[in-house]
Scaffold this active site. Structure first.
Site, PDB file in Angstrom:
ATOM      1  N   GLU A   7      67.093  54.256  30.635  1.00  0.00           N
ATOM      2  CA  GLU A   7      67.327  52.901  31.143  1.00  0.00           C
ATOM      3  C   GLU A   7      68.628  52.896  31.939  1.00  0.00           C
ATOM      4  O   GLU A   7      69.602  53.534  31.550  1.00  0.00           O
ATOM      5  CB  GLU A   7      67.446  51.921  29.970  1.00  0.00           C
ATOM      6  N   ASP A  36      59.740  47.014  37.179  1.00  0.00           N
ATOM      7  CA  ASP A  36      60.907  46.525  36.454  1.00  0.00           C
ATOM      8  C   ASP A  36      61.053  45.041  36.765  1.00  0.00           C
ATOM      9  O   ASP A  36      60.931  44.625  37.915  1.00  0.00           O
ATOM     10  CB  ASP A  36      62.178  47.287  36.832  1.00  0.00           C
ATOM     11  N   SER A  37      61.297  44.255  35.725  1.00  0.00           N
ATOM     12  CA  SER A  37      61.347  42.802  35.898  1.00  0.00           C
ATOM     13  C   SER A  37      62.644  42.247  35.345  1.00  0.00           C
ATOM     14  O   SER A  37      63.247  42.830  34.441  1.00  0.00           O
ATOM     15  CB  SER A  37      60.177  42.144  35.168  1.00  0.00           C
ATOM     16  N   ASP A 114      58.767  33.829  29.319  1.00  0.00           N
ATOM     17  CA  ASP A 114      57.798  32.816  29.770  1.00  0.00           C
ATOM     18  C   ASP A 114      58.057  31.422  29.175  1.00  0.00           C
ATOM     19  O   ASP A 114      57.916  30.421  29.883  1.00  0.00           O
ATOM     20  CB  ASP A 114      56.359  33.248  29.451  1.00  0.00           C
ATOM     21  N   LYS A 134      49.286  31.492  35.647  1.00  0.00           N
ATOM     22  CA  LYS A 134      50.509  32.291  35.828  1.00  0.00           C
ATOM     23  C   LYS A 134      50.246  33.463  36.777  1.00  0.00           C
ATOM     24  O   LYS A 134      51.032  33.716  37.691  1.00  0.00           O
ATOM     25  CB  LYS A 134      51.034  32.812  34.480  1.00  0.00           C
TER      26      LYS A 134
END
Ligand SMILES: O=P(O)(O)OP(=O)(O)OP(=O)(O)OC[C@H]1O[C@@H](n2cnc3c(O)ncnc32)[C@H](O)[C@@H]1O
Length: 153
Positions: A7, A36-37, A114, A134
């Protein structure tokens, strides 16, 4: 096949996706795609960005909402970067949805942040929308659409 990649301590999902894709390609020597978010909070100069999972693991969505108290500007972006790498090099495709941090958690669909993200033009969180709703507007959909057309998939 599953590949465990290191990471990166980096706010910018674009840079993380680029490095992850290059690293995965170097390991596998065949075309790879990574995702990647992140959650980019304007009042916090982009924090937590790609480090959002550390925030969620430590304080959770409720903690994040509490930490927003005293910050009148609740605007935020959710961003997905799709990194693709093959013999020709690395490309990154970025999808973004503008919105804001909800005053409290709401909804039970989806995952991650979310329940606390309200996309622009809506008055409900991503977790209150159906999966189809969504998926039609998500940052991941936008990133994948760009990848699909650039890579002719
Ligand atoms: O790199 P790290 O930060 O370890 O996380 P990861 O690789 O396992 O996962 P992602 O970048 O895909 O996502 C980072 C965090 O954002 C959350 N996340 C990703 N996509 C999301 C979405 O569509 N809706 C809500 N949360 C999402 C997810 O739960 C993670 O906590």
């Amino acid at each position: 096949m599953s590949l465990d990649l290191p990471e990166f301590q980096e706010l910018d999902v674009t840079k993380v996706a680029e490095r992850k894709a290059a690293m995965a390609f170097a390991e596998l020597r065949r075309p790879v795609m990574v995702d990647d978010s992140g959650l980019v909070i304007a009042a916090w100069n982009g924090l937590p960005g790609a480090l959002v999972s550390w925030f969620l693991d430590s304080v959770g969505n409720v903690g994040l909402i509490r930490m927003m108290a005293g910050w009148p500007d609740r605007s935020a972006q959710v961003v997905t970067a799709i990194g693709y790498c093959d013999e020709g090099g690395t490309q990154v495709f970025v999808g973004t949805v503008e919105g804001k941090i909800a005053p409290e958690e709401a909804g039970s669909n989806g995952f991650g942040y979310d329940p606390i993200f309200i996309p622009g033009g809506h008055d409900q969180t991503f977790a209150q929308l159906s999966d189809d709703e969504k998926d039609a507007i998500s940052m991941r959909r936008r990133a994948l659409d760009k990848a699909r057309s650039a890579l002719k998939l």
